[in-house]
Design an enzyme around this catalytic site. Structure first.
Site, PDB file in Angstrom:
ATOM      1  N   THR A   1     -34.529  17.127  96.839  1.00 35.66           N
ATOM      2  CA  THR A   1     -35.473  16.005  96.778  1.00 35.66           C
ATOM      3  C   THR A   1     -36.424  16.035  97.972  1.00 35.66           C
ATOM      4  OG1 THR A   1     -34.047  14.584  95.449  1.00 35.66           O
ATOM      5  CG2 THR A   1     -35.639  13.477  96.856  1.00 35.66           C
TER       6      THR A   1
ATOM      7  N   CYS B   1     -28.567  11.371  87.032  1.00 32.63           N
ATOM      8  CA  CYS B   1     -29.322  10.173  87.416  1.00 32.63           C
ATOM      9  C   CYS B   1     -29.541   9.275  86.213  1.00 32.63           C
ATOM     10  CB  CYS B   1     -30.685  10.547  87.975  1.00 32.63           C
ATOM     11  SG  CYS B   1     -30.586  11.760  89.272  1.00 32.63           S
TER      12      CYS B   1
ATOM     13  N   ASN C   1     -32.773  21.255  84.373  1.00 30.67           N
ATOM     14  CA  ASN C   1     -31.393  20.854  84.678  1.00 30.67           C
ATOM     15  C   ASN C   1     -30.645  20.273  83.494  1.00 30.67           C
ATOM     16  OD1 ASN C   1     -33.093  18.588  84.768  1.00 30.67           O
ATOM     17  ND2 ASN C   1     -31.692  17.472  86.111  1.00 30.67           N
TER      18      ASN C   1
ATOM     19  N   THR D   1     -32.076  16.984 114.664  1.00 28.97           N
ATOM     20  CA  THR D   1     -31.143  18.027 115.082  1.00 28.97           C
ATOM     21  C   THR D   1     -30.735  18.859 113.869  1.00 28.97           C
ATOM     22  OG1 THR D   1     -30.326  16.641 116.867  1.00 28.97           O
ATOM     23  CG2 THR D   1     -28.908  18.459 116.186  1.00 28.97           C
TER      24      THR D   1
ATOM     25  N   GLN E   1     -31.867  25.009  89.949  1.00 25.88           N
ATOM     26  CA  GLN E   1     -31.012  25.252  88.797  1.00 25.88           C
ATOM     27  C   GLN E   1     -30.833  26.733  88.501  1.00 25.88           C
ATOM     28  OE1 GLN E   1     -29.255  23.149  86.952  1.00 25.88           O
ATOM     29  NE2 GLN E   1     -29.897  21.388  88.151  1.00 25.88           N
TER      30      GLN E   1
ATOM     31  N   ALA F   1     -28.326  23.784  98.102  1.00 27.65           N
ATOM     32  CA  ALA F   1     -27.006  24.401  98.290  1.00 27.65           C
ATOM     33  C   ALA F   1     -25.975  23.882  97.299  1.00 27.65           C
ATOM     34  CB  ALA F   1     -26.520  24.162  99.720  1.00 27.65           C
TER      35      ALA F   1
END
Lengths: 369, 369
Positions: free
Chosen positions: B59, B311, B126, B223, B165, B186
């Site tokens: 996203t 979703c 997807n 970081t 995907q 990932a």
């Protein structure tokens, strides 16, 4: 990271890796665990779960907090780069601080304009550990809100604080602090990196930085970081549970080192507020010394200290925090930032004190040879 | 997650938790491991390490890719919500797809305006697993660039693809795909959640979404997520190493289930392109059936299938992908999205096929009682 935090996270990498938005029961169980973790976090900071937005760390939280302001923004000169640079995208004022790094209420009051919408001041500074008078600032803001209402000025005035540095050592209850927005970071409390939160009072309307699936009440899209948030909750619970005793313990360790170092180097400069400073922070400067050489010498003896903040340290630039408190370059360049935590004990603190004294002496001798 | 990915990440939660921007040797070693992981990822997709921006997931990557466009943007109607909603913040065109979910080159060419700056089309969908003709699209874009140059139109035209995907099943080499920007995630390859990347050709100037410490070449402050990126690299390496044999294996499993289901229900509707579909994706619809009831019945038998995307499924809304391919509501509501992966075997696939057949039959019988 605390081993117990890792242990709490592991199942969410393995058997409970499901997307919490999936409809089947094991995913619904993950959703429940995720929501329960947020409930627990909210309870610990005195907020409600639906006021939390889980993020990828303090930088994102800070950006989200500042992004919602359309008008004028005020930040302290000693703020983290994320606050300073996010403020630079707005009409903004950078507020000076005193020699201890504290914001003056008078200066702040004068900086507030009729169109000021947001004030962002960290609970405690990451370099010199100075704790800000956040409750007094909040009280003053409350007065100004009343004045604005009386004047028919409908501009909101919100207080945001990045409390990443204070967690585990200070009270971070949002109502007691008097903030409207609060940033926290798991990595500063023995939790995972890249997990943060922004708490926003239910009266604040956040503007999303990311568009997408509409997670976190539409404010922060992207599949939820379940393991990370489970880790955040566990880390927060663990540091909160032992906060008082840990503050005592760290204060004692720091005090022991402070005594040893100032006895050996009476001219060394201590920075940060003498009273309002994080228990685990010791900032000491040796004028004209090359602190980086000392840092590397100490490192080979297993003593890890820093010079500026991690970001600045890496870029060879001078700390904006030390500049803001009026430290001269020749003192600033001889600064060590020493932090105490979980792994600090009276034994290794004594060893570290001795190592620091020896290496600073060695470096001064080398310079005068 | 793949156990080997977790094992690779663990040290970066423990002994190697240092902030990679800190100056001392153990932190420098963490920096090196972080950069080495990025080098390896870059090599595997045919890019350079300094063209990668590590993010908190697809996203964020998608938002970063679309954020850099100032002008007109084109996206396919079947794109993920993050692409659709990020495009909605711009002057945009939503491109229709054919009944298999594929973009037509002709339609795309007609949608491109002189001020079009970005086209964003996922490598594979997807929900229905349809693979887009990305190379052909890239070739056409190259022609249009030449035309623009001849016409004195200096507007850039870039191609972004969310390949989340496709990873592990398709070639994701950026030069072979012909893309200028590529998103990966990932979590879609047995790696951790909330870790993504945006690859951007060195000729693309990205506009940061977050201000702060200036990590990732100034494009993505915060970081670095060292453990996450180590996990990303390991996950990508593992899925790349066995890509061809895994595709064969998944194709065989899917084909076996497809045969069983279509033999039992000759009227069932298969979606996705018959040839250009992800090996691990089977999308099948049973007209007039309440797929959610079947889903829950299957779940109690240990068979986890989905209806729409995670979703959409959670929000009780109908899939925009099925709408885009022109599926009627009574067919769409009877859809099962079945995906095969690591844990799928011929044994559990046979059991799952039997369970699906029995539960769909039971549901049809209930309806006609």
């Amino acid at each position: 990271m605390d081993e117990r935090v890792i242990t709490a996270m592991l199942p969410y990498f393995q058997v409970a890796f499901f997307n919490p938005s999936s409809p089947y029961a094991p995913a619904v169980a993950v959703r429940r665990a995720y929501e329960a973790a947020k409930e627990s976090i909210a309870r610990q900071i005195g907020g409600k779960a639906d006021e939390l937005v889980m993020t990828a760390g303090a930088t994102e939280s800070v950006n989200l907090a500042i992004h919602q302001a359309a008008g004028h923004v005020i930040v302290a000169a000693t703020e983290h780069h994320s606050v300073l640079r996010a403020a630079q995208t707005k009409d903004h004022t950078i507020l000076d601080v005193d020699e201890h790094g504290r914001v003056s209420l008078d200066h702040l009051r004068r900086a507030i304009r009729p169109d000021t919408e947001l004030i962002s001041i960290a609970l405690a500074n990451n370099e010199i550990g100075t704790i800000q008078p956040l409750r007094d600032i909040a009280a003053m803001i409350k007065e100004i809100r009343i004045e604005r209402r009386a004047q028919g000025n409908s501009t909101r005035l919100l207080l945001h604080s990045d409390a990443s540095q204070g967690v585990g050592q200070l009270d971070i209850h949002v109502a007691r602090l008097g903030v409207d927005l609060l940033t926290l970071n798991a990595a500063k409390m023995y939790g995972p990196k890249q997990v943060g939160l922004l708490w926003a009072s239910s009266q604040v309307v956040l503007r999303p930085l990311l568009a997408g699936g509409g997670q976190e009440h539409g404010v922060r899209s992207g599949t939820e970081n379940v393991a990370g948030v489970i880790g955040f909750e566990r880390a927060l619970t663990l540091v909160s549970d032992r906060r008082e005793s840990e503050v005592q313990r760290l204060e004692t360790l720091k005090e022991a080192m402070r005594k040893e170092l100032t006895a050996a180097f009476p001219d060394a400069v201590l920075s940060g507020h003498p009273k309002h400073q994080l228990a685990g922070h010791l900032h000491i400067s040796f004028a004209h010394l090359d602190a980086e050489r000392v840092l590397f010498a100490l490192e080979s003896r297993g003593v890890l200290v820093a010079t500026g903040s991690a970001c600045a340290a890496n870029k060879g630039t001078r700390s904006h925090v030390l500049e803001a408190i009026g430290m001269s370059p020749e003192v600033a360049d001889g600064s060590l930032r020493i932090t105490f935590g979980h792994l600090s004990s009276s034994e290794n603190t004594a060893l570290a004190s001795r190592a620091i004294i020896e290496e600073v002496k060695r470096e001064y001798e080398r310079m005068h040879r």
